[in-house]
Write a protein that holds these residues in place. Structure first.
Motif, PDB file in Angstrom:
ATOM      1  N   VAL A 432       1.131  -1.345  -0.098  1.00  0.00           N
ATOM      2  CA  VAL A 432       0.083  -0.028  -0.062  1.00  0.00           C
ATOM      3  C   VAL A 432       0.828   1.152  -0.165  1.00  0.00           C
ATOM      4  O   VAL A 432       0.683   2.301  -0.667  1.00  0.00           O
ATOM      5  N   LEU A 449      -9.416   0.553  -6.866  1.00  0.00           N
ATOM      6  CA  LEU A 449      -9.211  -0.888  -6.183  1.00  0.00           C
ATOM      7  C   LEU A 449     -10.491  -1.814  -6.591  1.00  0.00           C
ATOM      8  O   LEU A 449     -11.377  -1.479  -6.936  1.00  0.00           O
ATOM      9  N   ASN A 450     -10.118  -2.902  -6.109  1.00  0.00           N
ATOM     10  CA  ASN A 450     -11.297  -4.126  -6.065  1.00  0.00           C
ATOM     11  C   ASN A 450     -12.174  -4.056  -5.207  1.00  0.00           C
ATOM     12  O   ASN A 450     -13.310  -4.579  -5.334  1.00  0.00           O
ATOM     13  N   ASP A 454      -9.855  -2.286   0.370  1.00  0.00           N
ATOM     14  CA  ASP A 454      -8.579  -1.858  -0.207  1.00  0.00           C
ATOM     15  C   ASP A 454      -8.537  -0.334  -0.649  1.00  0.00           C
ATOM     16  O   ASP A 454      -7.611   0.156   0.010  1.00  0.00           O
ATOM     17  N   THR A 506     -13.283   2.887  -5.720  1.00  0.00           N
ATOM     18  CA  THR A 506     -13.562   1.535  -6.221  1.00  0.00           C
ATOM     19  C   THR A 506     -14.193   1.598  -7.733  1.00  0.00           C
ATOM     20  O   THR A 506     -14.318   2.637  -8.261  1.00  0.00           O
ATOM     21  N   ALA A 523      -5.945  -1.826 -10.212  1.00  0.00           N
ATOM     22  CA  ALA A 523      -5.625  -3.049  -9.503  1.00  0.00           C
ATOM     23  C   ALA A 523      -6.155  -4.176 -10.697  1.00  0.00           C
ATOM     24  O   ALA A 523      -7.195  -3.936 -11.314  1.00  0.00           O
ATOM     25  N   GLU A 552      -0.617  -5.420  -9.020  1.00  0.00           N
ATOM     26  CA  GLU A 552      -1.024  -6.262  -8.192  1.00  0.00           C
ATOM     27  C   GLU A 552      -0.930  -5.601  -6.586  1.00  0.00           C
ATOM     28  O   GLU A 552       0.197  -5.140  -6.510  1.00  0.00           O
ATOM     29  N   LEU A 553      -1.787  -5.551  -5.799  1.00  0.00           N
ATOM     30  CA  LEU A 553      -1.560  -5.229  -4.159  1.00  0.00           C
ATOM     31  C   LEU A 553      -1.293  -6.164  -3.481  1.00  0.00           C
ATOM     32  O   LEU A 553      -2.197  -7.198  -3.413  1.00  0.00           O
ATOM     33  N   GLY A 556      -4.309  -7.685  -1.399  1.00  0.00           N
ATOM     34  CA  GLY A 556      -5.564  -7.047  -1.933  1.00  0.00           C
ATOM     35  C   GLY A 556      -6.705  -8.011  -1.947  1.00  0.00           C
ATOM     36  O   GLY A 556      -6.360  -9.106  -2.088  1.00  0.00           O
TER      37      GLY A 556
END
Length: 716
Positions: A432, A449-450, A454, A506, A523, A552-553, A556
């Motif tokens: 992060v 983000l997904n 997150d 999001t 993401a 890629e987090l 996540g």
């Protein structure tokens, strides 16, 4: 009763004459209230104290029709009309229950209806002779030979229910009836307004490459609409004026092929506002009805607002309807009068399905079967719109509808020419902290983000790392719609003024939110989500190239189901072909082909709707769900958005004997939705007060930057 029967008959015939050539609606209109001739109903009318619903009448008309059939008139139209009459108050039943249960189990006082209705029964026999019978074999090109007759019954039922409501309203509340009559322009007038608007836009516009492409798409829509082809696709890159080009196609088609209205259906509530506002800017509010769960018609003193509220019931008097795909398709598969009442307005219309690739896979088969029937038999044009370069070679994408004819023949060249961004895949997964540090290298950046969790984690880290005087925004469904809308407006204003900002969001910003950032961080996600996110970068072509970072987090989250499967397929494709392939349409054919190969044959019809026993209207209503996870709505008591509005809603909840549809609609503006099995609901029961089934009041905190927080979360 005679006056009401005539009023209902003439309105129902007017509503249905283009699709019901067989007299089914006419028969149902004559029979629908025959049950009121019973002695029990007459006594009910004379009684000092009346308990609504204590005396049955709807099944009485079905009994009269059944009596005609028992006397030798064996006609399929009578069976269909009997089911329509039996359900005109409580909802259309499964056909077999009408004759196996409802008529045999009807109260004894209704068995006298045939003897009391000889005049009407003779009229019905005359109608049977005057109108042609139903065609043999079902007149259907679909898998089920009964599919056309099912859809015809739904449309006839809709016409009867709406006519019954309207005639009753005219008698009891003539003033309300008059309010329905608006001042909307005709289709020809609306098209003239659009052409004038576009001419003015061109005169003001600069001679930029993007404007030339927009004009090319608009012209292609105009020309394509002149042909009698009722299944179309408009697939063009983001930023090429799809909203206005598609309505231009619809109006041109409506003028030429006798269409009465345009229905624009979008997948997300949060993008409807922007579309409706654009159309209202062009055509005026009197011609555009915006309808969705988060819109409230609260100012009853405003005549236009009152007319919109009334029109939302049956989509009358507005030539352009902007709604959600959930509202459209759940109405198509419903049996309830309140939902079905608007269906007959679909006949002779143009339906624009915007961002159609977002339609849920688990109900694609029944949705496309229904659309196919509407096109084949009810003079409906369907336009599939998307900014994702889809291939229609995969038949599963469009079910049994056949292949749509694409409006822009050169769409591949358009996508090739509109490479406004460079896709950059971040090589190693990011923490992060590392993600935020990379974002802060850009004067303005959007990060998508997904999951909400997150987005909140990244937002907190961005606040912690705050550098360079950048203002930081958060956007997620943990914020109520009223709050999100205000934040989106502020972000647009900051971008316009070239302020240095970071937005952490999001996927709700991916479609229909006209952000234009120099840099977007996305993401890893389904392929179409990544391309949609890229549409938020360099939208107006001000830069040579915008930058879209795919990352890629570490740690996540990821939604399950098809979202997770789509992400897995995207990762595989990018590993094999690299990000350069994201500019090429062929990658999407590979993506959707692989995506639809998952699962068993019921992937596109998880509830088995297309395999139900014919005429199972009540069962289809119970099974069909666009959203396959149940949610509850949570009213945010401590949101500081509007003075006194939430307090008034809570006071109404405490004091009113029951809550109206208007209460729920207004409350939705200040509510967030949670899945019924979410951790949030389980762990915060002591802060939640149940209002009704599916509704709660949240007594906990509300952060004016991030929305509802869990007990252990604190917004900075």
């Amino acid at each position: 009763m005679d006056e009401h029967m005539k009023g209902t008959y003439f309105q129902a015939r007017r509503f249905s004459h283009t699709f019901d050539r067989y007299g089914i609606t006419a028969i149902a209109a004559i029979a629908h209230d025959l049950g009121k001739k019973s002695g029990a109903f007459v006594q009910y009318l004379k009684a000092d104290k009346k308990i609504r619903g204590s005396v049955q009448h709807a099944i009485g008309g079905a009994i009269a029709l059944h009596d005609i059939m028992q006397r030798g008139v064996q006609d399929e139209r009578m069976i269909m009309a009997a089911a329509i009459v039996a359900g005109h108050h409580t909802g259309m039943p499964d056909l077999n229950t009408v004759f196996d249960e409802k008529i045999p189990d009807a109260p004894q006082y209704l068995k006298t209806i045939p003897d009391l209705s000889q005049t009407e029964m003779q009229i019905i026999k005359d109608i049977l002779k005057r109108f042609p019978g139903l065609p043999l074999g079902g007149k259907s090109d679909s898998k089920s030979p009964f599919a056309y007759k099912e859809m015809l019954m739904r449309m006839c039922f809709s016409a009867l229910v709406d006519a019954d409501f309207l005639d009753t309203e005219r008698y009891f509340d003539y003033g309300k009836s008059i309010k329905r009559q608006g001042k909307a322009f005709s289709i020809h007038q609306l098209d003239e307004q659009l052409q004038n608007y576009m001419l003015e836009l061109r005169m003001k516009g600069k001679d930029k490459e993007i404007n030339r492409y927009r004009n090319e798409v608009y012209t292609a829509c105009r020309e394509a609409a002149k042909q009698p082809l009722f299944f179309r696709a408009l697939v063009v890159p983001t930023g090429l004026g799809k909203t206005l080009a598609s309505i231009a196609f619809a109006l041109e088609q409506a003028k030429r092929f006798n269409k009465k209205r345009v229905i624009v259906a979008l997948p997300f509530v949060n993008i409807i506002d922007q579309t409706a506002q654009k159309y209202q800017e062009v055509f005026g509010k009197a011609s555009v009805l915006e309808q969705h769960s988060q819109l409230s018609y609260t100012d009853d003193k405003d005549e236009a607002m009152e007319r919109a509220r009334l029109a939302a019931e049956n989509w009358d008097s507005f030539p352009i309807i902007v709604t959600t795909t959930v509202e459209l398709f759940e109405s198509l598969f419903s049996n309830r009068t309140s939902k079905v009442r608007k269906l007959h307005r679909l006949a002779n219309s143009v339906i624009i399905l915007d961002e159609f690739q977002k339609l849920p896979i688990h109900v694609l088969a029944p949705i496309f079967q229904a659309l196919h029937l509407l096109m084949e038999h009810f003079n409906v044009t369907v336009v599939l719109c998307s900014a994702t370069p889809l291939s229609f070679e995969n038949a599963k994408l469009i079910g049994n509808m056949g292949t749509p004819i694409e409006i822009c023949k050169n769409r591949n060249q358009l996508f090739a020419s509109m490479k406004r961004v460079e896709y950059i895949r971040v090589e190693k997964p990011l923490t992060v902290s590392e993600l935020v540090a990379r974002m802060k290298e850009h004067p303005a950046a959007l990060c998508i983000l997904n999951t909400r969790e997150d987005a909140f984690r990244v937002y907190r880290e961005a606040i912690h790392q705050k550098l360079n005087g950048q203002y930081i925004y958060h956007l997620s469904n943990r914020m109520c719609p009223h709050h999100r809308k205000k934040v989106i407006e502020q972000i647009k204003e900051d971008l316009k003024n070239e302020k240095s900002i970071l937005v952490i969001a999001t996927s709700l910003v991916e479609a229909g939110v006209d952000f234009d950032f120099p840099a977007v961080f996305r993401a890893m996600a389904p392929l179409d989500s990544i391309v949609q996110a890229a549409g938020r970068s360099n939208r107006e072509g001000k830069l040579e190239k915008g930058a879209v970072f795919i990352f890629e987090l570490i740690g996540g989250g990821m939604p399950g189901g098809m979202y997770r499967k789509g992400t897995e397929q995207t990762r595989i494709l990018l590993d094999h072909y690299s990000t350069a392939a994201l500019h090429d349409p062929w990658i999407f054919e590979k993506y959707f082909r692989s995506l639809y190969s998952f699962g068993a044959d019921d992937l596109l019809d998880s509830y088995g709707i297309t395999n139900l026993k014919p005429f199972s209207f009540e069962t289809a209503d119970r099974l069909f769900q666009m959203i396959d996870q149940n949610t509850v709505s949570i009213l945010c008591k401590n949101y500081q958005g509007e003075d006194g509005q939430i307090e008034r809603l809570i006071r109404m909840y405490k004091e009113a004997p029951y809550l109206t549809k208007e209460w729920y609609r207004e409350a939705q503006l200040f509510a967030v939705n949670e899945y019924v099995d979410s951790r949030f609901l389980k762990e915060n029961q002591n802060q939640l007060e149940k209002v009704s089934e599916g509704w709660y009041i949240w007594h906990g905190g509300y952060d004016m930057k991030t929305g509802i927080m869990d007990m252990d979360e604190k917004g900075d």
